[in-house]
Design a protein around this motif. Sequence first.
Motif, PDB file in Angstrom:
ATOM      1  N   PRO A  20     -72.216 -45.724 -21.763  1.00  0.00           N
ATOM      2  CA  PRO A  20     -72.616 -44.766 -23.108  1.00  0.00           C
ATOM      3  C   PRO A  20     -71.434 -44.886 -23.960  1.00  0.00           C
ATOM      4  O   PRO A  20     -70.232 -44.586 -23.570  1.00  0.00           O
ATOM      5  CB  PRO A  20     -72.977 -43.051 -22.665  1.00  0.00           C
ATOM      6  CG  PRO A  20     -73.496 -43.238 -21.344  1.00  0.00           C
ATOM      7  CD  PRO A  20     -72.570 -44.481 -20.747  1.00  0.00           C
ATOM      8  N   GLU A  21     -71.535 -44.871 -25.283  1.00  0.00           N
ATOM      9  CA  GLU A  21     -70.590 -44.786 -26.367  1.00  0.00           C
ATOM     10  C   GLU A  21     -70.973 -43.922 -27.448  1.00  0.00           C
ATOM     11  O   GLU A  21     -72.010 -43.942 -27.815  1.00  0.00           O
ATOM     12  CB  GLU A  21     -70.028 -46.346 -26.459  1.00  0.00           C
ATOM     13  CG  GLU A  21     -71.320 -47.085 -27.151  1.00  0.00           C
ATOM     14  CD  GLU A  21     -70.712 -48.444 -27.430  1.00  0.00           C
ATOM     15  OE1 GLU A  21     -69.459 -48.761 -27.509  1.00  0.00           O
ATOM     16  OE2 GLU A  21     -71.510 -49.480 -27.584  1.00  0.00           O
ATOM     17  N   LEU A  22     -70.304 -43.468 -28.177  1.00  0.00           N
ATOM     18  CA  LEU A  22     -70.322 -42.719 -29.397  1.00  0.00           C
ATOM     19  C   LEU A  22     -69.754 -43.701 -30.530  1.00  0.00           C
ATOM     20  O   LEU A  22     -68.846 -44.347 -30.797  1.00  0.00           O
ATOM     21  CB  LEU A  22     -69.299 -41.474 -29.655  1.00  0.00           C
ATOM     22  CG  LEU A  22     -69.740 -40.521 -30.436  1.00  0.00           C
ATOM     23  CD1 LEU A  22     -71.124 -40.060 -30.551  1.00  0.00           C
ATOM     24  CD2 LEU A  22     -68.883 -39.331 -30.402  1.00  0.00           C
ATOM     25  N   TYR A 164     -73.530 -37.989 -20.834  1.00  0.00           N
ATOM     26  CA  TYR A 164     -72.504 -38.126 -21.464  1.00  0.00           C
ATOM     27  C   TYR A 164     -72.377 -37.316 -22.899  1.00  0.00           C
ATOM     28  O   TYR A 164     -71.611 -36.874 -23.199  1.00  0.00           O
ATOM     29  CB  TYR A 164     -72.653 -39.765 -22.102  1.00  0.00           C
ATOM     30  CG  TYR A 164     -71.594 -40.173 -23.181  1.00  0.00           C
ATOM     31  CD1 TYR A 164     -70.200 -40.812 -22.676  1.00  0.00           C
ATOM     32  CD2 TYR A 164     -71.761 -40.009 -24.466  1.00  0.00           C
ATOM     33  CE1 TYR A 164     -69.462 -41.000 -23.616  1.00  0.00           C
ATOM     34  CE2 TYR A 164     -70.872 -40.304 -25.309  1.00  0.00           C
ATOM     35  CZ  TYR A 164     -69.871 -40.817 -24.884  1.00  0.00           C
ATOM     36  OH  TYR A 164     -68.793 -41.321 -25.992  1.00  0.00           O
ATOM     37  N   MET A 165     -73.717 -36.980 -23.250  1.00  0.00           N
ATOM     38  CA  MET A 165     -73.990 -36.122 -24.360  1.00  0.00           C
ATOM     39  C   MET A 165     -73.819 -34.648 -23.940  1.00  0.00           C
ATOM     40  O   MET A 165     -72.915 -34.060 -24.988  1.00  0.00           O
ATOM     41  CB  MET A 165     -75.302 -36.383 -25.025  1.00  0.00           C
ATOM     42  CG  MET A 165     -75.598 -37.497 -25.660  1.00  0.00           C
ATOM     43  SD  MET A 165     -77.485 -37.981 -25.717  1.00  0.00           S
ATOM     44  CE  MET A 165     -78.011 -36.532 -26.733  1.00  0.00           C
ATOM     45  N   GLU A 166     -74.240 -34.339 -22.903  1.00  0.00           N
ATOM     46  CA  GLU A 166     -73.904 -33.046 -22.374  1.00  0.00           C
ATOM     47  C   GLU A 166     -72.318 -32.776 -22.264  1.00  0.00           C
ATOM     48  O   GLU A 166     -71.922 -31.747 -22.679  1.00  0.00           O
ATOM     49  CB  GLU A 166     -74.617 -32.835 -20.944  1.00  0.00           C
ATOM     50  CG  GLU A 166     -74.511 -31.447 -20.429  1.00  0.00           C
ATOM     51  CD  GLU A 166     -75.082 -30.360 -21.223  1.00  0.00           C
ATOM     52  OE1 GLU A 166     -74.468 -29.120 -21.069  1.00  0.00           O
ATOM     53  OE2 GLU A 166     -76.028 -30.561 -22.242  1.00  0.00           O
ATOM     54  N   LEU A 170     -72.979 -32.783 -27.190  1.00  0.00           N
ATOM     55  CA  LEU A 170     -73.717 -33.193 -28.317  1.00  0.00           C
ATOM     56  C   LEU A 170     -75.208 -33.153 -27.926  1.00  0.00           C
ATOM     57  O   LEU A 170     -75.566 -32.919 -26.611  1.00  0.00           O
ATOM     58  CB  LEU A 170     -73.602 -34.765 -28.361  1.00  0.00           C
ATOM     59  CG  LEU A 170     -71.938 -35.480 -28.625  1.00  0.00           C
ATOM     60  CD1 LEU A 170     -71.769 -36.633 -28.430  1.00  0.00           C
ATOM     61  CD2 LEU A 170     -71.743 -34.970 -29.980  1.00  0.00           C
ATOM     62  N   VAL A 171     -75.931 -32.865 -29.160  1.00  0.00           N
ATOM     63  CA  VAL A 171     -77.660 -32.955 -28.614  1.00  0.00           C
ATOM     64  C   VAL A 171     -78.209 -33.830 -29.649  1.00  0.00           C
ATOM     65  O   VAL A 171     -77.764 -34.332 -30.796  1.00  0.00           O
ATOM     66  CB  VAL A 171     -78.003 -31.245 -29.071  1.00  0.00           C
ATOM     67  CG1 VAL A 171     -77.438 -30.570 -28.110  1.00  0.00           C
ATOM     68  CG2 VAL A 171     -77.752 -30.948 -30.320  1.00  0.00           C
ATOM     69  N   GLN A 172     -79.286 -34.366 -29.292  1.00  0.00           N
ATOM     70  CA  GLN A 172     -80.119 -35.447 -29.855  1.00  0.00           C
ATOM     71  C   GLN A 172     -80.868 -34.601 -31.242  1.00  0.00           C
ATOM     72  O   GLN A 172     -81.261 -33.726 -31.088  1.00  0.00           O
ATOM     73  CB  GLN A 172     -81.271 -35.944 -29.094  1.00  0.00           C
ATOM     74  CG  GLN A 172     -81.873 -37.204 -29.535  1.00  0.00           C
ATOM     75  CD  GLN A 172     -82.799 -37.797 -28.722  1.00  0.00           C
ATOM     76  OE1 GLN A 172     -82.765 -37.652 -27.222  1.00  0.00           O
ATOM     77  NE2 GLN A 172     -83.845 -38.601 -29.321  1.00  0.00           N
ATOM     78  N   ASN A 173     -80.610 -35.491 -32.113  1.00  0.00           N
ATOM     79  CA  ASN A 173     -81.336 -34.909 -33.595  1.00  0.00           C
ATOM     80  C   ASN A 173     -82.095 -36.069 -34.347  1.00  0.00           C
ATOM     81  O   ASN A 173     -82.127 -36.048 -35.428  1.00  0.00           O
ATOM     82  CB  ASN A 173     -80.143 -34.168 -34.386  1.00  0.00           C
ATOM     83  CG  ASN A 173     -79.126 -35.349 -35.176  1.00  0.00           C
ATOM     84  OD1 ASN A 173     -78.962 -36.418 -34.563  1.00  0.00           O
ATOM     85  ND2 ASN A 173     -78.651 -35.200 -35.978  1.00  0.00           N
ATOM     86  N   GLY A 174     -82.462 -37.004 -33.599  1.00  0.00           N
ATOM     87  CA  GLY A 174     -83.444 -37.990 -34.207  1.00  0.00           C
ATOM     88  C   GLY A 174     -84.087 -38.664 -33.151  1.00  0.00           C
ATOM     89  O   GLY A 174     -84.315 -38.282 -31.971  1.00  0.00           O
ATOM     90  N   LEU A 175     -85.081 -39.721 -33.562  1.00  0.00           N
ATOM     91  CA  LEU A 175     -86.043 -40.371 -32.467  1.00  0.00           C
ATOM     92  C   LEU A 175     -85.007 -41.343 -31.596  1.00  0.00           C
ATOM     93  O   LEU A 175     -84.305 -41.854 -31.850  1.00  0.00           O
ATOM     94  CB  LEU A 175     -86.869 -41.172 -33.460  1.00  0.00           C
ATOM     95  CG  LEU A 175     -87.678 -40.211 -34.299  1.00  0.00           C
ATOM     96  CD1 LEU A 175     -88.929 -41.066 -35.365  1.00  0.00           C
ATOM     97  CD2 LEU A 175     -88.670 -39.124 -33.544  1.00  0.00           C
ATOM     98  N   GLU A 201     -75.804 -34.822 -32.891  1.00  0.00           N
ATOM     99  CA  GLU A 201     -74.944 -33.677 -33.498  1.00  0.00           C
ATOM    100  C   GLU A 201     -74.293 -32.911 -32.568  1.00  0.00           C
ATOM    101  O   GLU A 201     -74.535 -32.810 -31.308  1.00  0.00           O
ATOM    102  CB  GLU A 201     -75.827 -33.235 -34.476  1.00  0.00           C
ATOM    103  CG  GLU A 201     -76.773 -32.156 -33.913  1.00  0.00           C
ATOM    104  CD  GLU A 201     -77.551 -31.428 -35.046  1.00  0.00           C
ATOM    105  OE1 GLU A 201     -77.300 -31.404 -36.212  1.00  0.00           O
ATOM    106  OE2 GLU A 201     -78.511 -30.589 -34.588  1.00  0.00           O
ATOM    107  N   GLN A 202     -73.347 -32.359 -33.267  1.00  0.00           N
ATOM    108  CA  GLN A 202     -72.645 -31.107 -32.422  1.00  0.00           C
ATOM    109  C   GLN A 202     -73.512 -30.141 -31.897  1.00  0.00           C
ATOM    110  O   GLN A 202     -74.321 -29.746 -32.649  1.00  0.00           O
ATOM    111  CB  GLN A 202     -71.072 -30.697 -32.678  1.00  0.00           C
ATOM    112  CG  GLN A 202     -69.940 -31.629 -32.718  1.00  0.00           C
ATOM    113  CD  GLN A 202     -69.763 -31.808 -31.458  1.00  0.00           C
ATOM    114  OE1 GLN A 202     -69.602 -31.029 -30.713  1.00  0.00           O
ATOM    115  NE2 GLN A 202     -69.013 -33.081 -31.059  1.00  0.00           N
ATOM    116  N   ARG A 203     -73.567 -29.568 -30.849  1.00  0.00           N
ATOM    117  CA  ARG A 203     -74.520 -28.505 -30.284  1.00  0.00           C
ATOM    118  C   ARG A 203     -73.803 -27.345 -31.139  1.00  0.00           C
ATOM    119  O   ARG A 203     -72.854 -26.832 -31.346  1.00  0.00           O
ATOM    120  CB  ARG A 203     -74.132 -28.350 -28.799  1.00  0.00           C
ATOM    121  CG  ARG A 203     -75.108 -26.980 -28.345  1.00  0.00           C
ATOM    122  CD  ARG A 203     -75.072 -26.635 -26.949  1.00  0.00           C
ATOM    123  NE  ARG A 203     -75.332 -27.959 -25.913  1.00  0.00           N
ATOM    124  CZ  ARG A 203     -74.399 -28.536 -25.362  1.00  0.00           C
ATOM    125  NH1 ARG A 203     -73.167 -28.268 -25.353  1.00  0.00           N
ATOM    126  NH2 ARG A 203     -74.886 -29.480 -24.626  1.00  0.00           N
TER     127      ARG A 203
END
Length: 206
Positions: A20-22, A164-166, A170-175, A201-203
């Motif tokens: 995973p990468e940002l 990776y997001m956790e 980070l939290v998902q904010n799109g599809l 986006e940032q939690r």
Amino acid sequence: MDKLDLAKTNKTYYKAGTEPELVGFGEAPYLTIAGQGDPNGERFAQAAAALYAAAYGAKALGKAQGTDFTVPKLEGLWWMDSGKPALEVPRQEWHWKLLIRMPDFVTGALAAEAKEKTALKKKELADDIAHMAYEAMAEGLSVQMLHVGPYETEPETVERMHAYMEARGLVQNGLHHEIYLTDPRKTPPSGWKTILRFPVEQRDLS
């Protein structure tokens, strides 16, 4: 005449690693078509065929104006009304929007002309072409990863992306976004390569 290849000029967009990468993406234009149902069904296949036909129509018009380009890879946005993971609901309930990214020089007017001319040439696809849209999308900050293998094993890759997001708040904010790098008609499932991408986006800790 030089031919623009978005896969070469936008490498981050069309290339991902096996971890995973940002990443971040600005706004870009797309031809899109939305629908619902099994991705192995006739409705999905017809929509994809219509989208490709219109994309090649836009390519032909652009080339006639001196701005040729390589038609990019097919992409898909996926969601469920229930919010449940896709593999936990019947495929008939899957919603999808198929996309093919366009160069900036493909304007709304050119896309409309491509739709009109393609519908006249491909009468069997005219209804789907009529429901096609030209729209801009900007996902912004995203987490992506290359998935190798059949689509049924994507949950394993998604789980790694979520971990990776956790870890980074980070939290998902799109599809759920997929880019299909290989043609499943020409490659065995073990070799399928798909970029998985989630806008994030940032939690909110407040």
